[in-house]
Design a protein around this motif. Structure first.
Motif, PDB file in Angstrom:
ATOM      1  N   THR A  66       0.836  -1.198   0.000  1.00  0.00           N
ATOM      2  CA  THR A  66       0.000   0.000   0.000  1.00  0.00           C
ATOM      3  C   THR A  66       0.872   1.249   0.000  1.00  0.00           C
ATOM      4  O   THR A  66       2.102   1.180   0.127  1.00  0.00           O
ATOM      5  CB  THR A  66      -0.900   0.023   1.249  1.00  0.00           C
ATOM      6  N   ASN A  67       0.222   2.414  -0.130  1.00  0.00           N
ATOM      7  CA  ASN A  67       0.948   3.687  -0.081  1.00  0.00           C
ATOM      8  C   ASN A  67       1.611   3.907   1.275  1.00  0.00           C
ATOM      9  O   ASN A  67       2.553   4.683   1.405  1.00  0.00           O
ATOM     10  CB  ASN A  67      -0.006   4.856  -0.366  1.00  0.00           C
ATOM     11  N   GLN A  68       1.109   3.230   2.299  1.00  0.00           N
ATOM     12  CA  GLN A  68       1.665   3.374   3.647  1.00  0.00           C
ATOM     13  C   GLN A  68       2.660   2.261   3.975  1.00  0.00           C
ATOM     14  O   GLN A  68       3.139   2.173   5.094  1.00  0.00           O
ATOM     15  CB  GLN A  68       0.533   3.378   4.689  1.00  0.00           C
ATOM     16  N   GLY A  69       2.972   1.408   2.999  1.00  0.00           N
ATOM     17  CA  GLY A  69       3.936   0.337   3.245  1.00  0.00           C
ATOM     18  C   GLY A  69       3.293  -1.032   3.174  1.00  0.00           C
ATOM     19  O   GLY A  69       2.141  -1.192   2.751  1.00  0.00           O
ATOM     20  N   LEU A  70       4.038  -2.055   3.608  1.00  0.00           N
ATOM     21  CA  LEU A  70       3.584  -3.439   3.524  1.00  0.00           C
ATOM     22  C   LEU A  70       2.632  -3.757   4.674  1.00  0.00           C
ATOM     23  O   LEU A  70       2.947  -3.541   5.839  1.00  0.00           O
ATOM     24  CB  LEU A  70       4.788  -4.385   3.576  1.00  0.00           C
ATOM     25  N   THR A  71       1.457  -4.277   4.342  1.00  0.00           N
ATOM     26  CA  THR A  71       0.496  -4.731   5.346  1.00  0.00           C
ATOM     27  C   THR A  71       0.117  -6.174   5.038  1.00  0.00           C
ATOM     28  O   THR A  71       0.455  -6.703   3.977  1.00  0.00           O
ATOM     29  CB  THR A  71      -0.768  -3.853   5.364  1.00  0.00           C
ATOM     30  N   ASN A  93       7.301  17.405 -11.682  1.00  0.00           N
ATOM     31  CA  ASN A  93       8.290  16.375 -11.348  1.00  0.00           C
ATOM     32  C   ASN A  93       7.844  15.518 -10.167  1.00  0.00           C
ATOM     33  O   ASN A  93       8.162  14.333 -10.087  1.00  0.00           O
ATOM     34  CB  ASN A  93       9.645  17.024 -11.053  1.00  0.00           C
ATOM     35  N   ILE A  94       7.053  16.120  -9.244  1.00  0.00           N
ATOM     36  CA  ILE A  94       6.538  15.336  -8.112  1.00  0.00           C
ATOM     37  C   ILE A  94       5.509  14.331  -8.607  1.00  0.00           C
ATOM     38  O   ILE A  94       5.488  13.164  -8.186  1.00  0.00           O
ATOM     39  CB  ILE A  94       5.940  16.267  -7.040  1.00  0.00           C
ATOM     40  N   HIS A  95       4.626  14.774  -9.542  1.00  0.00           N
ATOM     41  CA  HIS A  95       3.645  13.853 -10.121  1.00  0.00           C
ATOM     42  C   HIS A  95       4.343  12.682 -10.794  1.00  0.00           C
ATOM     43  O   HIS A  95       3.959  11.519 -10.632  1.00  0.00           O
ATOM     44  CB  HIS A  95       2.760  14.581 -11.139  1.00  0.00           C
ATOM     45  N   LYS A  96       5.390  12.975 -11.557  1.00  0.00           N
ATOM     46  CA  LYS A  96       6.118  11.915 -12.251  1.00  0.00           C
ATOM     47  C   LYS A  96       6.740  10.938 -11.255  1.00  0.00           C
ATOM     48  O   LYS A  96       6.714   9.719 -11.471  1.00  0.00           O
ATOM     49  CB  LYS A  96       7.208  12.525 -13.139  1.00  0.00           C
ATOM     50  N   SER A  97       7.283  11.470 -10.175  1.00  0.00           N
ATOM     51  CA  SER A  97       7.899  10.608  -9.165  1.00  0.00           C
ATOM     52  C   SER A  97       6.857   9.701  -8.507  1.00  0.00           C
ATOM     53  O   SER A  97       7.117   8.520  -8.241  1.00  0.00           O
ATOM     54  CB  SER A  97       8.593  11.455  -8.095  1.00  0.00           C
ATOM     55  N   ILE A  98       5.678  10.264  -8.280  1.00  0.00           N
ATOM     56  CA  ILE A  98       4.604   9.467  -7.662  1.00  0.00           C
ATOM     57  C   ILE A  98       4.201   8.315  -8.573  1.00  0.00           C
ATOM     58  O   ILE A  98       4.069   7.162  -8.132  1.00  0.00           O
ATOM     59  CB  ILE A  98       3.387  10.359  -7.343  1.00  0.00           C
ATOM     60  N   PHE A  99       4.011   8.606  -9.880  1.00  0.00           N
ATOM     61  CA  PHE A  99       3.629   7.550 -10.816  1.00  0.00           C
ATOM     62  C   PHE A  99       4.731   6.493 -10.923  1.00  0.00           C
ATOM     63  O   PHE A  99       4.450   5.296 -11.019  1.00  0.00           O
ATOM     64  CB  PHE A  99       3.332   8.150 -12.190  1.00  0.00           C
ATOM     65  N   ARG A 100       5.988   6.924 -10.906  1.00  0.00           N
ATOM     66  CA  ARG A 100       7.101   5.968 -10.999  1.00  0.00           C
ATOM     67  C   ARG A 100       7.114   5.047  -9.776  1.00  0.00           C
ATOM     68  O   ARG A 100       7.266   3.825  -9.911  1.00  0.00           O
ATOM     69  CB  ARG A 100       8.427   6.722 -11.102  1.00  0.00           C
ATOM     70  N   VAL A 101       6.930   5.632  -8.607  1.00  0.00           N
ATOM     71  CA  VAL A 101       6.929   4.830  -7.384  1.00  0.00           C
ATOM     72  C   VAL A 101       5.753   3.858  -7.377  1.00  0.00           C
ATOM     73  O   VAL A 101       5.886   2.699  -6.956  1.00  0.00           O
ATOM     74  CB  VAL A 101       6.887   5.749  -6.138  1.00  0.00           C
TER      75      VAL A 101
END
Length: 505
Positions: A92-97, A432-440
């Protein structure tokens, strides 16, 4: 102390849970100073930690005793869930659950929409051996529909090492403590990181220094020019609040027009036209004089040398009794202030008066070019909502409500999540923040798929009814070993897609 509180984990150890003796604790000092900062932090950490560990320890001990005696009894400090198994991991966006499934056959009457069971942030403890070993997790996502099916998402504590030790084939007993862990853990971690010079107001809280002077922003080198506050908003006069709103709006509009019209004035030399417009928009002096004639206390309150207590308007002018006036004066003129009293004595009322005075005179304490917000912290979400709603009555913008547990419709627009959503909608977040979010997110998707594959392999490993494929085992085999096992397989005339091990067996 028997150990260093900075090295003490926020989670209890199995030894602590099974211990029959009380932990090392020292009393909170209510009279006199602490020896030093380390003494103060040690006392606070241990007491605060014990506040949430005690219900868990006593509840588990009571549960284990009931199993030993063979007598079922109602437990006061914990809730027990049987038949708990680990279903699958989630990225998830908050890590592994991980999603857990528990036996909910005895919980059919629980109204999960309103129940306080398994709320977000609650601490749960799992064990397969009667709580000789403990596995801690916190509730990461609470979906009432999933809970009705007996499913809950948790985040295991201890990082990758703890997750690696989990066996999906095990059946656990899970207990949930009545103490709300999420409100404790962040404070405990922060206390451990405080070093000398980090604690605000240390000289007052730890050393009990009673020489409490005014805040630095009120001290001027020239005593002949004292800092003056406009206390007219504290008078409670409806008309004055409207005039203040118009004054602020006019001032803001004028500054905006001057910025926008700067180049036009340079070229056209018609700045005097704008000045006329500004004059027409200004709050009328006659309006203020008329209101001052009706309410003479306005003149006494609009320019008060704030550190000269005798020059303040009276408590009657500010709609405060004697003790309330003293509390407001102390809060506005001292570096450190504590206001206490039983319910109904006006603490919230006084707090709102203080905030109103500070906001009206923010130019006195705000550093130019640097944001200096007021931080409001309350013990409960309801208290925070109530106080912020009171602020919203005189401050229509500029509020940020941190945390997602607000029940106020008035404050919904100020929720941090809502403000972030508005930023995204307005495209004010850099590209650039949007791009980083999509990449992650793409990376997370790949990792999630790999985790799902590995989870299936782990299930296969734990199964006695399934033969592992060579693709699963070849990672743990040398090339020579695999080559030896595969020798002669093609001569058997079997299809190429058959597993080496199926064929060999």
């Amino acid at each position: 102390p028997p150990d260093d509180f900075r090295e003490k984990p926020e989670f209890p150890t199995p030894e602590e849970i099974r211990a029959g003796s009380q932990p090392f604790l020292r009393p909170n000092l209510v009279v006199g100073p602490y020896r030093d900062l380390a003494h103060y932090l040690d006392v606070q950490y241990r007491l605060y930690r014990e506040d949430f560990v005690a219900p868990l320890r006593e509840g588990i001990q009571e549960y284990v005793a009931s199993l030993r005696d063979g007598r079922r009894k109602r437990l006061q400090d914990i809730r027990v869930y049987n038949g708990v198994s680990i279903i699958h991991p989630n990225c998830t966006n908050q890590g592994l659950t991980h999603t857990l499934r528990f036996d909910n056959s005895r919980l059919q009457k629980v109204n999960w929409d309103f129940s306080k069971r398994l709320i977000f942030g609650s601490l749960v403890c799992l064990s397969v051996d009667g709580f000789h070993t403990l596995i801690f997790a916190t509730v990461a996502n609470r979906d009432p529909k999933a809970l009705r099916r007996g499913n809950i998402d948790v985040r295991f504590e201890g990082g990758a090492d703890a997750v690696a030790r989990l066996n999906p084939g095990d059946m656990y007993v899970m207990v949930e403590t009545s103490a709300y862990f999420e409100s404790y853990r962040h404070v405990l971690k922060r206390i451990q990181k405080i070093e000398a010079g980090d604690l605000p107001f240390e000289r007052f809280i730890v050393r009990c220094d009673l020489d409490i002077g005014p805040p630095r922003y009120l001290v001027r080198p020239d005593d002949d020019n004292p800092v003056r506050y406009d206390l007219t908003p504290l008078l409670g006069i409806a008309g004055i609040d409207k005039l203040k709103d118009r004054e602020v709006k006019t001032s803001g509009d004028r500054r905006s027009r001057r910025r926008i019209g700067y180049r036009y004035r340079q070229n056209q030399r018609e700045g005097e036209v704008e000045d006329e417009e500004d004059e027409r928009d200004d709050v009328s002096t006659d309006d203020i004089n008329q209101l001052s004639a009706e309410y003479p206390q306005i003149d006494r309150a609009k320019s008060v040398p704030i550190l000269e207590i005798d020059a303040w308007p009276s408590g009657e002018d500010l709609q405060l009794d004697e003790s309330q006036l003293g509390a407001v004066q102390t809060a506005l003129t001292r570096q450190f202030s504590v206001i206490q009293g039983p319910p109904g004595t006006g603490k919230t009322y006084i707090g709102l008066k203080i905030v109103k005075a500070l906001l009206q005179n923010k130019e006195m304490w705000k550093t130019r070019g640097a944001p200096r917000p007021l931080l409001v912290v309350c013990y409960t979400n309801h208290a925070l909502d109530q106080f912020l709603e009171g602020i919203h009555e005189f401050l229509k913008t500029g509020i940020v409500r941190a945390g997602s547990r607000s029940g106020s419709e008035v404050l919904k627009q100020f929720l941090l999540s809502e403000l972030k959503h508005e930023c995204r909608k307005a495209r004010s977040v850099p590209r650039n923040i949007h791009k980083s979010i999509f990449r992650v997110k793409d990376e997370m998707k790949v990792i999630t798929e790999r985790i799902a594959e590995m989870s299936e392999i782990i299930k296969d490993v734990g199964s006695e009814k399934k033969i592992l494929s060579d693709q699963t085992l070849e990672t743990f085999m040398s090339p020579r070993h695999r080559s030896n096992i595969g020798q002669g397989i093609p001569t058997l005339g079997l299809p190429n897609h058959c597993s080496i091990f199926h064929t060999w067996l």
